[in-house]
Write a protein that holds these residues in place. Structure first.
Motif, PDB file in Angstrom:
ATOM      1  N   SER A 123       0.827  -1.205   0.000  1.00 15.73           N
ATOM      2  CA  SER A 123       0.000   0.000   0.000  1.00 15.73           C
ATOM      3  C   SER A 123       0.862   1.255   0.000  1.00 15.73           C
ATOM      4  N   PHE A 124       1.968   1.248   0.755  1.00 16.26           N
ATOM      5  CA  PHE A 124       2.856   2.409   0.773  1.00 16.26           C
ATOM      6  C   PHE A 124       3.432   2.664  -0.617  1.00 16.26           C
ATOM      7  N   GLU A 125       3.807   1.594  -1.318  1.00 12.22           N
ATOM      8  CA  GLU A 125       4.343   1.755  -2.667  1.00 12.22           C
ATOM      9  C   GLU A 125       3.290   2.353  -3.601  1.00 12.22           C
ATOM     10  N   ALA A 126       2.061   1.897  -3.453  1.00  7.95           N
ATOM     11  CA  ALA A 126       0.983   2.419  -4.294  1.00  7.95           C
ATOM     12  C   ALA A 126       0.684   3.877  -3.950  1.00  7.95           C
ATOM     13  N   PHE A 127       0.668   4.181  -2.641  1.00  8.70           N
ATOM     14  CA  PHE A 127       0.369   5.547  -2.221  1.00  8.70           C
ATOM     15  C   PHE A 127       1.397   6.544  -2.770  1.00  8.70           C
ATOM     16  N   LYS A 128       2.648   6.101  -2.864  1.00  4.96           N
ATOM     17  CA  LYS A 128       3.725   7.002  -3.313  1.00  4.96           C
ATOM     18  C   LYS A 128       3.482   7.571  -4.706  1.00  4.96           C
ATOM     19  N   THR A 129       2.725   6.863  -5.513  1.00  2.48           N
ATOM     20  CA  THR A 129       2.525   7.308  -6.897  1.00  2.48           C
ATOM     21  C   THR A 129       1.065   7.607  -7.239  1.00  2.48           C
ATOM     22  N   GLN A 130       0.124   7.100  -6.460  1.00  3.64           N
ATOM     23  CA  GLN A 130      -1.282   7.178  -6.870  1.00  3.64           C
ATOM     24  C   GLN A 130      -2.145   8.143  -6.070  1.00  3.64           C
ATOM     25  N   VAL A 131      -1.694   8.565  -4.895  1.00  3.82           N
ATOM     26  CA  VAL A 131      -2.536   9.391  -4.025  1.00  3.82           C
ATOM     27  C   VAL A 131      -2.718  10.798  -4.586  1.00  3.82           C
ATOM     28  N   LYS A 132      -3.957  11.263  -4.550  1.00  3.49           N
ATOM     29  CA  LYS A 132      -4.288  12.618  -4.972  1.00  3.49           C
ATOM     30  C   LYS A 132      -5.139  13.280  -3.890  1.00  3.49           C
ATOM     31  N   PRO A 133      -5.142  14.619  -3.846  1.00  3.68           N
ATOM     32  CA  PRO A 133      -6.034  15.294  -2.903  1.00  3.68           C
ATOM     33  C   PRO A 133      -7.479  15.093  -3.332  1.00  3.68           C
ATOM     34  N   MET A 134      -8.392  15.056  -2.378  1.00  4.36           N
ATOM     35  CA  MET A 134      -9.809  14.966  -2.717  1.00  4.36           C
ATOM     36  C   MET A 134     -10.211  16.208  -3.504  1.00  4.36           C
ATOM     37  N   GLU A 135     -11.073  16.016  -4.459  1.00  2.00           N
ATOM     38  CA  GLU A 135     -11.494  17.126  -5.314  1.00  2.00           C
ATOM     39  C   GLU A 135     -12.094  18.262  -4.474  1.00  2.00           C
ATOM     40  N   GLY A 136     -11.589  19.464  -4.667  1.00  2.00           N
ATOM     41  CA  GLY A 136     -12.126  20.636  -3.981  1.00  2.00           C
ATOM     42  C   GLY A 136     -11.500  20.959  -2.650  1.00  2.00           C
ATOM     43  N   VAL A 137     -10.678  20.043  -2.101  1.00  2.00           N
ATOM     44  CA  VAL A 137     -10.170  20.261  -0.743  1.00  2.00           C
ATOM     45  C   VAL A 137      -9.147  21.388  -0.692  1.00  2.00           C
ATOM     46  N   VAL A 138      -8.347  21.554  -1.737  1.00  5.46           N
ATOM     47  CA  VAL A 138      -7.331  22.609  -1.728  1.00  5.46           C
ATOM     48  C   VAL A 138      -7.990  23.983  -1.655  1.00  5.46           C
ATOM     49  N   GLU A 139      -9.019  24.184  -2.450  1.00  4.02           N
ATOM     50  CA  GLU A 139      -9.730  25.463  -2.431  1.00  4.02           C
ATOM     51  C   GLU A 139     -10.454  25.668  -1.111  1.00  4.02           C
ATOM     52  N   PHE A 140     -11.022  24.585  -0.561  1.00  6.20           N
ATOM     53  CA  PHE A 140     -11.708  24.682   0.731  1.00  6.20           C
ATOM     54  C   PHE A 140     -10.740  25.132   1.826  1.00  6.20           C
ATOM     55  N   ILE A 141      -9.550  24.538   1.854  1.00 12.50           N
ATOM     56  CA  ILE A 141      -8.547  24.928   2.848  1.00 12.50           C
ATOM     57  C   ILE A 141      -8.130  26.376   2.635  1.00 12.50           C
ATOM     58  N   ARG A 142      -7.980  26.758   1.390  1.00 14.62           N
ATOM     59  CA  ARG A 142      -7.623  28.150   1.084  1.00 14.62           C
ATOM     60  C   ARG A 142      -8.689  29.109   1.636  1.00 14.62           C
ATOM     61  N   ASN A 143      -9.955  28.742   1.504  1.00 18.23           N
ATOM     62  CA  ASN A 143     -11.052  29.594   1.985  1.00 18.23           C
ATOM     63  C   ASN A 143     -11.065  29.709   3.506  1.00 18.23           C
TER      64      ASN A 143
END
Length: 215
Positions: free
Chosen positions: A77-97
């Protein structure tokens, strides 16, 4: 209520990892006679201590998993996470707000600190959560117990009544509600009924959550 502090769960709320982790777990467990659909894995495993998930599998197959099962799962799972993990859609803008509104926040997860940090780093969110990461492994208390959320609120200096919890798992919602928090449940199509039944206010996107919280 006026939102003074936000406690994020990590997997499935900040980072899109649940499909990856559950997929690997089901694939490995199938080699030992365990059969489960991915939607049932979301319901049964999300937010839980990994050892509880293993116990569930062992009870279903009526035998112990190999001693190296956890080590192999974490490695894959760690190997997969290293290349496949993405932020949830919209979370970056939500944190910015919420940062613009000076609403503080943290992450509180059942996973080990190194896993939380890895996933946040790959998703490009780690800098947002430095010195604001809380893990069940730090206090030996796992969801559905409320300990991790109570610990996070206390460490950051906020009363429960002033905090909200963002969760996507039945265990996480149970933990938040039993700790006295108002909980918002991130609906993903598999968990809607379970989260609502446990007392969460459902939201389907960060855009919708922003409207609910007026941020």
């Amino acid at each position: 209520m006026e939102v003074k502090y936000i406690i994020f769960d990590c997997d499935g709320v900040l980072v899109d990892t649940e499909k990856i982790g559950n997929g690997i777990l089901l694939e490995m467990a199938s080699e030992h006679g365990f059969d489960m659909k991915i939607e049932d894995a979301y319901r049964n495993f999300n937010g839980r201590n990994l050892k509880d998930c293993f116990r569930h599998i062992e009870e279903a197959i009526d035998q112990k998993l190999p001693e190296n099962f956890e080590t192999e799962y974490r490695k894959k799972s760690f190997e997969a996470f290293k290349t496949q993990v993405k932020p949830m859609e919209g979370v970056v803008e939500f944190i910015r707000n919420i940062e613009k509104l000076k609403i503080p926040y943290c992450v509180a997860s059942s996973g080990p600190v190194e896993k939380i940090r890895l996933n946040l780093e790959v998703a490009g969110l780690l800098d947002k959560f430095e010195n604001k990461i809380f893990s069940s492994y730090q206090i030996n208390s796992w969801k559905p117990e409320p300990g991790i959320f109570l610990y996070a609120a206390k460490e950051m200096g906020f009363d429960v009544k002033d905090c909200i919890v963002l969760e996507d798992s039945k265990a996480g919602v149970k933990a938040g509600i039993s700790g006295g928090f108002k909980v918002y449940g991130f609906a993903n199509g598999f968990n809607n009924e379970d989260l609502e039944k446990e007392g969460a206010v459902l939201f389907n996107s960060y855009e919708e959550l922003s409207e609910l919280l007026r941020v």
